[in-house]
Structure formats: structure tokens, C-alpha cells
Write an enzyme that holds these catalytic residues in place. Structure first.
Site, PDB file in Angstrom:
ATOM      1  CD1 TRP A  21      -2.731   1.575   0.253  1.00 17.47           C
ATOM      2  CD2 TRP A  21      -1.981   2.180   2.269  1.00 17.47           C
ATOM      3  NE1 TRP A  21      -3.393   2.722   0.625  1.00 17.47           N
ATOM      4  CE2 TRP A  21      -2.961   3.117   1.847  1.00 17.47           C
ATOM      5  CE3 TRP A  21      -1.370   2.347   3.512  1.00 17.47           C
ATOM      6  CZ2 TRP A  21      -3.332   4.204   2.630  1.00 17.47           C
ATOM      7  CZ3 TRP A  21      -1.745   3.435   4.295  1.00 17.47           C
ATOM      8  CH2 TRP A  21      -2.721   4.346   3.855  1.00 17.47           C
ATOM      9  CE1 TYR A  54      -4.537  -1.225  -0.176  1.00 21.84           C
ATOM     10  CE2 TYR A  54      -2.841  -2.889  -0.298  1.00 21.84           C
ATOM     11  CZ  TYR A  54      -3.833  -2.246   0.404  1.00 21.84           C
ATOM     12  OH  TYR A  54      -4.130  -2.641   1.693  1.00 21.84           O
ATOM     13  CD  GLN A 182      -4.689  -6.609   5.630  1.00 21.51           C
ATOM     14  OE1 GLN A 182      -4.404  -5.591   5.027  1.00 21.51           O
ATOM     15  NE2 GLN A 182      -4.458  -7.811   5.140  1.00 21.51           N
ATOM     16  N   PRO A 213       1.688  -1.570  11.447  1.00 18.91           N
ATOM     17  CG  PRO A 213       3.392  -3.128  11.098  1.00 18.91           C
ATOM     18  CD  PRO A 213       2.170  -2.542  10.454  1.00 18.91           C
ATOM     19  CE  LYS A 222       9.650   7.977   7.976  1.00 12.91           C
ATOM     20  NZ  LYS A 222      10.018   7.278   6.742  1.00 12.91           N
ATOM     21  NE  ARG A 232       2.775   5.013   3.828  1.00 12.37           N
ATOM     22  CZ  ARG A 232       2.488   3.773   4.213  1.00 12.37           C
ATOM     23  NH1 ARG A 232       1.487   3.573   5.057  1.00 12.37           N
ATOM     24  NH2 ARG A 232       3.193   2.744   3.787  1.00 12.37           N
ATOM     25  N   GLY A 288       5.603  -2.503   5.645  1.00 13.08           N
ATOM     26  CA  GLY A 288       5.679  -1.722   4.416  1.00 13.08           C
ATOM     27  C   GLY A 288       7.057  -1.090   4.401  1.00 13.08           C
ATOM     28  CB  THR A 290       9.961   3.565   0.524  1.00 11.75           C
ATOM     29  OG1 THR A 290      10.594   4.165   1.664  1.00 11.75           O
ATOM     30  CG2 THR A 290       8.465   3.835   0.568  1.00 11.75           C
ATOM     31  CD  GLU A 297      16.720  -0.605  12.434  1.00 13.05           C
ATOM     32  OE1 GLU A 297      17.785  -0.336  11.866  1.00 13.05           O
ATOM     33  OE2 GLU A 297      16.644  -1.104  13.573  1.00 13.05           O
TER      34      GLU A 297
HETATM   35  N1  NAP Z   1      -6.611  -3.524   5.159  1.00 10.30           N
HETATM   36  C1  NAP Z   1      -6.384  -2.227   5.166  1.00 10.30           C
HETATM   37  O1  NAP Z   1      -7.310  -1.401   5.241  1.00 10.30           O
HETATM   38  C2  NAP Z   1      -4.966  -1.743   5.096  1.00 10.30           C
HETATM   39  C3  NAP Z   1      -4.651  -0.393   5.315  1.00 10.30           C
HETATM   40  C4  NAP Z   1      -3.313  -0.002   5.257  1.00 10.30           C
HETATM   41  C5  NAP Z   1      -2.341  -0.938   4.979  1.00 10.30           C
HETATM   42  N2  NAP Z   1      -2.670  -2.251   4.739  1.00 10.30           N
HETATM   43  C6  NAP Z   1      -1.651  -3.284   4.439  1.00 10.30           C
HETATM   44  O2  NAP Z   1      -0.666  -3.288   5.455  1.00 10.30           O
HETATM   45  C7  NAP Z   1       0.616  -3.056   4.879  1.00 10.30           C
HETATM   46  C8  NAP Z   1       1.493  -2.330   5.879  1.00 10.30           C
HETATM   47  O3  NAP Z   1       0.894  -1.082   6.234  1.00 10.30           O
HETATM   48  P1  NAP Z   1       1.776   0.215   6.311  1.00 10.30           P
HETATM   49  O4  NAP Z   1       2.572   0.351   5.057  1.00 10.30           O
HETATM   50  O5  NAP Z   1       0.897   1.328   6.715  1.00 10.30           O
HETATM   51  O6  NAP Z   1       2.796  -0.207   7.486  1.00 10.30           O
HETATM   52  P2  NAP Z   1       3.703   0.654   8.452  1.00 10.30           P
HETATM   53  O7  NAP Z   1       4.781  -0.267   8.874  1.00 10.30           O
HETATM   54  O8  NAP Z   1       2.895   1.274   9.533  1.00 10.30           O
HETATM   55  O9  NAP Z   1       4.316   1.846   7.555  1.00 10.30           O
HETATM   56  C9  NAP Z   1       5.220   1.556   6.538  1.00 10.30           C
HETATM   57  C10 NAP Z   1       5.898   2.832   6.046  1.00 10.30           C
HETATM   58  O10 NAP Z   1       6.637   3.451   7.093  1.00 10.30           O
HETATM   59  C11 NAP Z   1       7.913   3.889   6.608  1.00 10.30           C
HETATM   60  N3  NAP Z   1       8.911   3.051   7.279  1.00 10.30           N
HETATM   61  C12 NAP Z   1       8.866   1.699   7.465  1.00 10.30           C
HETATM   62  N4  NAP Z   1       9.950   1.272   8.126  1.00 10.30           N
HETATM   63  C13 NAP Z   1      10.696   2.335   8.396  1.00 10.30           C
HETATM   64  C14 NAP Z   1      11.925   2.510   9.079  1.00 10.30           C
HETATM   65  N5  NAP Z   1      12.577   1.469   9.619  1.00 10.30           N
HETATM   66  N6  NAP Z   1      12.419   3.772   9.175  1.00 10.30           N
HETATM   67  C15 NAP Z   1      11.780   4.823   8.636  1.00 10.30           C
HETATM   68  N7  NAP Z   1      10.611   4.721   7.981  1.00 10.30           N
HETATM   69  C16 NAP Z   1      10.056   3.481   7.859  1.00 10.30           C
HETATM   70  C17 NAP Z   1       7.879   3.677   5.100  1.00 10.30           C
HETATM   71  O11 NAP Z   1       7.298   4.800   4.433  1.00 10.30           O
HETATM   72  P3  NAP Z   1       8.128   6.098   3.938  1.00 10.30           P
HETATM   73  O12 NAP Z   1       9.513   5.647   3.567  1.00 10.30           O
HETATM   74  O13 NAP Z   1       7.346   6.588   2.773  1.00 10.30           O
HETATM   75  O14 NAP Z   1       8.092   7.056   5.074  1.00 10.30           O
HETATM   76  C18 NAP Z   1       6.902   2.524   4.961  1.00 10.30           C
HETATM   77  O15 NAP Z   1       6.327   2.403   3.695  1.00 10.30           O
HETATM   78  C19 NAP Z   1       0.310  -2.305   3.591  1.00 10.30           C
HETATM   79  O16 NAP Z   1       1.325  -2.413   2.635  1.00 10.30           O
HETATM   80  C20 NAP Z   1      -0.928  -3.030   3.124  1.00 10.30           C
HETATM   81  O17 NAP Z   1      -0.582  -4.260   2.521  1.00 10.30           O
HETATM   82  C21 NAP Z   1      -3.974  -2.649   4.799  1.00 10.30           C
END
Ligand code: NAP
Length: 329
Positions: A21, A54, A182, A213, A222, A232, A288, A290, A297
Site C-alpha cells: 500500500w 492499491y 486485517q 504496525p 522519524k 509517507r 511496508g 520504501t 531494520e
Molecule cells: N486492510 C487495510 O485497510 C490496510 C490499510 C493499510 C495498509 N494495509 C496493508 O498493510 C501493509 C502495511 O501497512 P503500512 O505500510 O501502513 O505499514 P507501516 O509499517 O505502519 O508503515 C510503513 C511505512 O513506514 C515507513 N517506514 C517503514 N519502516 C521504516 C523505518 N525502519 N524507518 C523509517 N521509515 C520506515 C515507510 O514509508 P516512507 O519511507 O514513505 O516514510 C513505509 O512504507 C500495507 O502495505 C498493506 O498491505 C492494509
């Protein structure tokens, strides 16, 4: 990697999984998606999450191209999609969104096509649809399973009562009910997983594939130092997400959590992920990323969770002060 059975099913998911996503198509291109999925798979991740909505189908197309290129044995990974929002947002016509039989079936065929696969392992109703009788949803999902187009069906962001209603219908007609949900679950969003679903876990079983998470990256800490370009919460059109997380009380708790992570000698990101998977009701937390460094990490959460003894969990609870509690009065 640790693997957990998904609720009361025979399917095992890696406790950390990978989703697309926002990132796929909007932030990263094929070569980066290929690298990140490869890193995840090599670390033991066996579940890749996607949805029709997505990037208007582009995310599924990208994942399909990566999977075709990888040539991994199909038996070694689990693939999902979700139905509800349709592809075109506000331009959806009637029957191009929602949970009516026509859209569920057409969206399933389309997702299978975009991801270049023969079937979806997991198929989620991305939101509840109050306009469609639950009987129609349960019958449609049951039939897709019998047709071999999906293996398990579930829900996303449904209430515990809505999930139980689907089970009531499934039991009434001898159909296969929803087996996974989910929900969003992280240090600042706890109600569904820790309270609302308790009767569902107990009475019928429920696997959970957790989203955000890291609260969309907020829980890495950050954003405490400003808005990193390209991240994001800095993307145009994502003010709603920024406003959800960048709030006084959350920022002040996060500062204390960052200090605790420092004291423990771990990153805030790995601590937040470890905290999420420390809950035994969590089957998998979907990561998630990028950038490869982010994924490296975040995978450290697998080590950090082993450190989370009751004393440390207690310190975290003292900072958060947001544990849902059952009001039995
Ligand atoms: N069912 C639903 O309604 C729903 C809704 C949302 C998501 N999802 C699913 O859940 C998955 C995970 O959700 P999410 O992407 O929101 O998870 P998240 O872990 O909360 O956020 C991930 C984002 O945080 C940043 N990030 C991750 N690790 C990092 C680190 N170590 N240091 C710095 N920045 C970091 C990155 O974005 P940047 O680099 O852009 O900052 C990354 O894309 C999605 O891909 C999707 O498959 C489902």
C-alpha cells in the site's frame, strides 16, 4: 522467521509479512519492489499482501510482474487481495465497488489476472458493506472457495459483531465462514485486536494480518525531527494520515518510547514491531517499506520480541496508558 497458524486454519504465515500500500507504483518502481520482495522472501517472509484499490490496480500488476520474474515455487508463498473500494475511486460506477456478488466475483477474476496467478490464497472484504445482505457475501465467498479461485476468505476493519454475523449465516447454511481479519494494530490503535475481537477468537477462531504496525512510519520516531522529504506523511494528499498521527499526546508518548528504545539499545521501529507481534492473537504483522534499510531494520523486530519480558511490557504500558479494558459493570 517464526510461523504462526492463521487462527483455527491449517495455514501458516510468517509472523512478519510484506505489503504494497502507498509504496508500489506511487513511491517505488519494479526494480525496487523486486529487491524488497526478494529480501523479505530470503528472510522467510511467506505472505505478500495486496488489494484491488492499491494504486488503482497498478500495485497488483507490479507484484504480479515481480512474482513472474522471481519464479518462486507457488507453494512457498501466500498471496492476498481485497475487494470493496474498486479501482476508480469516485469514478466507480454502480457494481464497480462494494460487496455485491457481481463486484466480488469480477474483482476476484481481475486480481488473479493482474497478479498473473491461478488463485488467491487469502481474499478479504476490505470494509463491511451495509448495503449488501451478509448472506450474499458469505455465499459468494463460499462459492469462490469451491471454485478454487480463493483458499480462505476474511474481512478487514469489520467489527467483532459483523464477523460473528457472517459466522451465524455460514453456520445456518453450512457454508465456509471468514477465518481471518486485517485490522490496524499498533501501540496507538488497540481496541479491535485487544478487545472487540475477544469473543471471536474464543468462539470461532480468527487469524489477524495486522496493518500499519508502525502507524504509517510515525512509530519509527522519524517525524519527531520534521518531515523527511518523500516520506509517507509528507506526500501530497496524505494530510488526513498526517493529522491522524501527528497529535500532541501521541508525540509526547512517542518521545518517551524513543527514550526507552535507546535505553534498551534497539531502534524505535523494531521495538514497535516487536510489541505488535508479542500479542499472541496476531498471526502476522504486514511490513511496508520504501527502502531496503527500512526492511532490514524492521526485520530486527524478530529479535527484539525475545527481549520483551513482563517488566519491559509494563514500562511500555505505563507510557502508553491506552490499554482497552472491558467494562463489565
Ligand atoms: N486492510 C487495510 O485497510 C490496510 C490499510 C493499510 C495498509 N494495509 C496493508 O498493510 C501493509 C502495511 O501497512 P503500512 O505500510 O501502513 O505499514 P507501516 O509499517 O505502519 O508503515 C510503513 C511505512 O513506514 C515507513 N517506514 C517503514 N519502516 C521504516 C523505518 N525502519 N524507518 C523509517 N521509515 C520506515 C515507510 O514509508 P516512507 O519511507 O514513505 O516514510 C513505509 O512504507 C500495507 O502495505 C498493506 O498491505 C492494509
Amino acid at each position: 522467521m517464526e510461523y504462526r497458524y492463521m487462527g483455527r486454519t491449517g495455514l501458516q504465515l510468517s509472523v512478519l509479512s510484506f505489503g504494497s500500500w502507498v509504496t508500489f507504483h506511487k513511491q517505488i518502481e519494479d526494480h525496487k519492489a523486486d529487491e524488497l520482495m526478494g529480501m523479505a522472501y530470503d528472510a522467510g517472509v511467506n505472505f505478500f499482501d495486496n488489494a484491488e484499490a492499491y494504486a488503482g490496480g497498478e500495485s497488483e500488476l507490479m507484484m504480479g510482474r515481480v512474482l513472474k520474474n522471481k519464479q518462486w515455487d507457488r507453494a512457498t508463498y501466500v498471496l492476498s487481495s481485497k475487494v470493496f473500494f474498486g479501482l476508480q475511486g469516485k469514478n466507480n460506477k454502480p457494481n464497480q465497488h462494494g460487496l455485491g456478488r457481481k463486484h466480488i466475483v469480477e474483482a476476484c477474476h481481475a486480481a488473479i489476472g493482474r497478479m498473473q496467478t491461478d488463485y488467491l490464497d487469502l481474499y478479504f472484504c476490505h470494509r463491511p458493506d451495509p448495503n449488501v445482505p451478509i448472506e450474499e457475501v458469505v455465499w459468494t465467498m463460499h462459492n469462490l472457495i469451491l471454485q478454487g479461485k480463493i483458499l480462505y476468505w476474511g474481512t478487514s476493519q469489520w467489527s467483532g459483531a459483523e464477523i460473528m454475523e457472517a459466522h451465524r449465516v455460514a453456520q445456518q447454511y453450512g457454508l465456509i465462514g471468514p477465518v481471518m481479519e486485517q485490522p490496524q494494530y499498533n501501540m496507538f490503535e488497540r481496541f479491535k485486536v485487544e478487545q472487540d475481537y475477544l469473543p471471536v477468537y474464543r468462539n470461532v477462531g480468527l487469524g489477524t494480518t495486522i496493518w500499519s504496525p508502525l502507524a504509517a512510519g510515525f512509530l519509527t520516531g522519524k517525524y519527531l525531527e520534521g518531515m523527511p522529504e518523500g516520506s509517507r506523511l509528507a506526500i501530497e494528499g496524505f494530510d488526513w494520515l498526517k493529522n491522524r498521527w501527528m497529535q500532541e499526546d501521541k508525540i509526547s508518548k512517542l518521545k518517551k518510547l524513543v527514550a526507552l528504545a535507546d535505553e534498551l539499545g534497539v531502534s524505535m521501529a523494531s521495538l514497535a514491531i516487536a510489541w505488535t507481534i508479542a500479542n499472541p492473537h496476531v498471526t502476522t504483522a504486514i511490513l511496508g517499506a520504501t527502502k531496503p534499510q527500512q526492511l532490514t531494520e524492521n526485520l530486527k523486530g524478530l529479535e527484539v520480541v525475545k527481549m520483551l519480558n513482563p517488566e519491559i511490557m509494563g514500562w511500555i504500558e505505563e507510557i502508553l496508558q491506552n490499554k482497552p479494558h472491558l467494562d463489565l459493570a
